[in-house]
Design a protein around this motif. Structure first.
Motif, PDB file in Angstrom:
ATOM      1  N   ALA A  58       0.890  -1.167   0.016  1.00 26.06           N
ATOM      2  CA  ALA A  58       0.102   0.052   0.060  1.00 26.06           C
ATOM      3  C   ALA A  58       0.844   1.255   0.196  1.00 26.06           C
ATOM      4  O   ALA A  58       0.571   2.135  -0.875  1.00 26.06           O
ATOM      5  N   LEU A  59       2.177   1.141   0.594  1.00 25.06           N
ATOM      6  CA  LEU A  59       2.869   2.488   0.768  1.00 25.06           C
ATOM      7  C   LEU A  59       3.891   2.482  -0.296  1.00 25.06           C
ATOM      8  O   LEU A  59       4.124   3.588  -0.664  1.00 25.06           O
ATOM      9  N   ALA A  60       4.140   1.463  -0.549  1.00 20.90           N
ATOM     10  CA  ALA A  60       5.488   1.430  -1.637  1.00 20.90           C
ATOM     11  C   ALA A  60       4.903   0.894  -2.949  1.00 20.90           C
ATOM     12  O   ALA A  60       5.901   1.006  -4.004  1.00 20.90           O
ATOM     13  N   GLY A  61       3.553   0.604  -3.236  1.00 20.94           N
ATOM     14  CA  GLY A  61       3.450   0.257  -4.440  1.00 20.94           C
ATOM     15  C   GLY A  61       3.242   1.116  -5.732  1.00 20.94           C
ATOM     16  O   GLY A  61       2.794   0.526  -6.639  1.00 20.94           O
ATOM     17  N   PRO A  88      10.615   0.489  15.765  1.00 21.88           N
ATOM     18  CA  PRO A  88      11.041   1.437  14.937  1.00 21.88           C
ATOM     19  C   PRO A  88       9.796   1.704  13.907  1.00 21.88           C
ATOM     20  O   PRO A  88       9.681   2.811  13.445  1.00 21.88           O
ATOM     21  N   GLN A  89       9.182   0.700  13.628  1.00 21.79           N
ATOM     22  CA  GLN A  89       8.263   0.707  12.525  1.00 21.79           C
ATOM     23  C   GLN A  89       6.945   1.555  13.243  1.00 21.79           C
ATOM     24  O   GLN A  89       6.386   2.596  12.445  1.00 21.79           O
ATOM     25  N   VAL A  90       6.573   1.394  14.206  1.00 18.03           N
ATOM     26  CA  VAL A  90       5.665   1.958  14.964  1.00 18.03           C
ATOM     27  C   VAL A  90       5.829   3.358  15.173  1.00 18.03           C
ATOM     28  O   VAL A  90       5.126   4.323  14.885  1.00 18.03           O
ATOM     29  N   GLU A  91       6.972   3.962  15.284  1.00 18.78           N
ATOM     30  CA  GLU A  91       7.498   5.190  15.692  1.00 18.78           C
ATOM     31  C   GLU A  91       7.229   5.934  14.262  1.00 18.78           C
ATOM     32  O   GLU A  91       6.799   7.065  14.243  1.00 18.78           O
ATOM     33  N   LEU A  92       7.856   5.485  13.260  1.00 21.42           N
ATOM     34  CA  LEU A  92       7.744   5.810  11.948  1.00 21.42           C
ATOM     35  C   LEU A  92       6.439   6.202  11.662  1.00 21.42           C
ATOM     36  O   LEU A  92       6.016   7.331  10.685  1.00 21.42           O
ATOM     37  N   GLU A 104      -0.299  17.895   6.691  1.00 21.74           N
ATOM     38  CA  GLU A 104       0.751  17.909   5.902  1.00 21.74           C
ATOM     39  C   GLU A 104       0.879  16.427   5.126  1.00 21.74           C
ATOM     40  O   GLU A 104       0.276  15.636   5.640  1.00 21.74           O
ATOM     41  N   ALA A 105       1.651  16.549   4.118  1.00 24.53           N
ATOM     42  CA  ALA A 105       2.230  15.085   3.333  1.00 24.53           C
ATOM     43  C   ALA A 105       2.908  14.499   4.118  1.00 24.53           C
ATOM     44  O   ALA A 105       3.999  15.045   4.460  1.00 24.53           O
ATOM     45  N   PRO A 106       2.697  13.042   4.488  1.00 21.74           N
ATOM     46  CA  PRO A 106       3.832  12.540   5.494  1.00 21.74           C
ATOM     47  C   PRO A 106       4.940  11.850   4.532  1.00 21.74           C
ATOM     48  O   PRO A 106       4.767  11.601   3.257  1.00 21.74           O
ATOM     49  N   ASP A 107       6.065  11.903   5.050  1.00 20.27           N
ATOM     50  CA  ASP A 107       7.111  11.225   4.528  1.00 20.27           C
ATOM     51  C   ASP A 107       7.182   9.868   4.813  1.00 20.27           C
ATOM     52  O   ASP A 107       7.644   9.680   5.654  1.00 20.27           O
ATOM     53  N   CYS A 108       6.578   8.978   3.962  1.00 18.60           N
ATOM     54  CA  CYS A 108       6.598   7.606   4.148  1.00 18.60           C
ATOM     55  C   CYS A 108       7.813   6.592   3.795  1.00 18.60           C
ATOM     56  O   CYS A 108       7.879   5.666   3.879  1.00 18.60           O
ATOM     57  N   GLN A 109       8.763   7.378   3.131  1.00 21.46           N
ATOM     58  CA  GLN A 109       9.894   6.786   2.346  1.00 21.46           C
ATOM     59  C   GLN A 109      10.858   5.912   3.520  1.00 21.46           C
ATOM     60  O   GLN A 109      11.054   4.934   3.292  1.00 21.46           O
ATOM     61  N   PRO A 110      10.978   6.616   4.628  1.00 19.75           N
ATOM     62  CA  PRO A 110      11.896   6.053   5.834  1.00 19.75           C
ATOM     63  C   PRO A 110      10.993   4.606   6.275  1.00 19.75           C
ATOM     64  O   PRO A 110      11.415   3.480   6.456  1.00 19.75           O
ATOM     65  N   LEU A 111       9.688   4.922   6.288  1.00 14.96           N
ATOM     66  CA  LEU A 111       8.723   3.691   6.597  1.00 14.96           C
ATOM     67  C   LEU A 111       8.684   2.421   5.597  1.00 14.96           C
ATOM     68  O   LEU A 111       8.901   1.434   5.861  1.00 14.96           O
ATOM     69  N   VAL A 112       8.667   2.939   4.426  1.00 20.16           N
ATOM     70  CA  VAL A 112       9.027   1.954   3.366  1.00 20.16           C
ATOM     71  C   VAL A 112      10.169   1.260   3.241  1.00 20.16           C
ATOM     72  O   VAL A 112      10.003   0.084   3.068  1.00 20.16           O
ATOM     73  N   GLU A 113      11.186   1.928   3.593  1.00 14.37           N
ATOM     74  CA  GLU A 113      12.574   1.045   3.644  1.00 14.37           C
ATOM     75  C   GLU A 113      12.819   0.247   4.815  1.00 14.37           C
ATOM     76  O   GLU A 113      13.404  -0.747   4.526  1.00 14.37           O
ATOM     77  N   ARG A 136      12.231   6.538  -5.026  1.00 18.84           N
ATOM     78  CA  ARG A 136      11.527   6.905  -4.084  1.00 18.84           C
ATOM     79  C   ARG A 136       9.775   6.430  -4.468  1.00 18.84           C
ATOM     80  O   ARG A 136       9.608   6.519  -5.491  1.00 18.84           O
ATOM     81  N   SER A 137       9.332   5.907  -3.373  1.00 21.73           N
ATOM     82  CA  SER A 137       7.974   5.349  -3.685  1.00 21.73           C
ATOM     83  C   SER A 137       7.026   5.687  -2.518  1.00 21.73           C
ATOM     84  O   SER A 137       7.652   6.070  -1.872  1.00 21.73           O
ATOM     85  N   GLY A 138       5.798   5.469  -2.900  1.00 19.02           N
ATOM     86  CA  GLY A 138       4.587   5.746  -2.028  1.00 19.02           C
ATOM     87  C   GLY A 138       4.192   7.149  -1.713  1.00 19.02           C
ATOM     88  O   GLY A 138       4.747   8.024  -2.584  1.00 19.02           O
ATOM     89  N   PRO A 139       2.982   7.128  -1.151  1.00 19.49           N
ATOM     90  CA  PRO A 139       2.449   8.614  -0.862  1.00 19.49           C
ATOM     91  C   PRO A 139       3.273   9.713   0.015  1.00 19.49           C
ATOM     92  O   PRO A 139       4.082   9.250   0.852  1.00 19.49           O
ATOM     93  N   GLY A 140       3.134  10.746  -0.595  1.00 15.20           N
ATOM     94  CA  GLY A 140       3.697  11.693  -0.098  1.00 15.20           C
ATOM     95  C   GLY A 140       5.048  12.133  -0.292  1.00 15.20           C
ATOM     96  O   GLY A 140       6.065  12.841   0.509  1.00 15.20           O
TER      97      GLY A 140
END
Length: 154
Positions: A58-61, A88-92, A104-113, A136-140
């Protein structure tokens, strides 16, 4: 025949047989419980893995920026990560949710990685070498001027 008629050797064999049966029964019961616990843990890990894969998809597709209509899906995905993700994933995910709440648009890239790294590890795959650049992939993610709109872009 009574126990008093049995010789000492017969009584010893009978006692050994009873003790062996009791120990075997205890072993079978313990092994069943251990097996049930392993099966439950395996089911839980399988469900967690399925949820993480779905969240990653969903985030990186997508390699196009998210629009406002993607927000409910993003929120649902982030909520699943809060439930099933590592700390760490919960924190991201929480940081992404906070950005959404601020509008704001979230930066999901650290979470995707982080998801990609953990999923590859859990699946027994080699880590992706740092020299391999993945877009880079995913929303935001930051729009590079290809006509897409970011989450809060006018």
């Amino acid at each position: 025949m009574t126990f008093s008629n049995l010789g000492p050797l017969s009584l010893t064999l009978l006692t050994s047989l009873v003790v062996a049966i009791v120990l075997l029964t205890i072993r079978v019961v313990v092994m069943q419980r251990v097996q049930q616990r392993r099966q439950r843990e395996n089911r839980q890990e399988t469900e967690r893995l399925k949820s993480l894969v779905a969240a990653y998809r969903a985030l990186a597709g997508s390699f196009t920026p998210a629009t406002a209509e993607h927000t409910p899906q993003i929120e649902e995905t982030l909520a699943e990560l809060v439930l099933f993700g590592s700390l760490p994933q919960v924190e991201l995910a929480a940081a992404c949710l906070a950005a959404l709440q601020r509008g704001e648009a979230p930066d999901c890239q650290p979470l995707v990685e982080a998801l990609r790294t953990e999923l590859r590890r859990q699946l027994g795959l080699d880590p992706i070498p740092p020299s391999l650049l993945i877009p880079r992939s995913g929303p935001g993610r930051v729009n590079t001027g290809r006509g897409g709109r970011a989450l809060n872009a006018g």
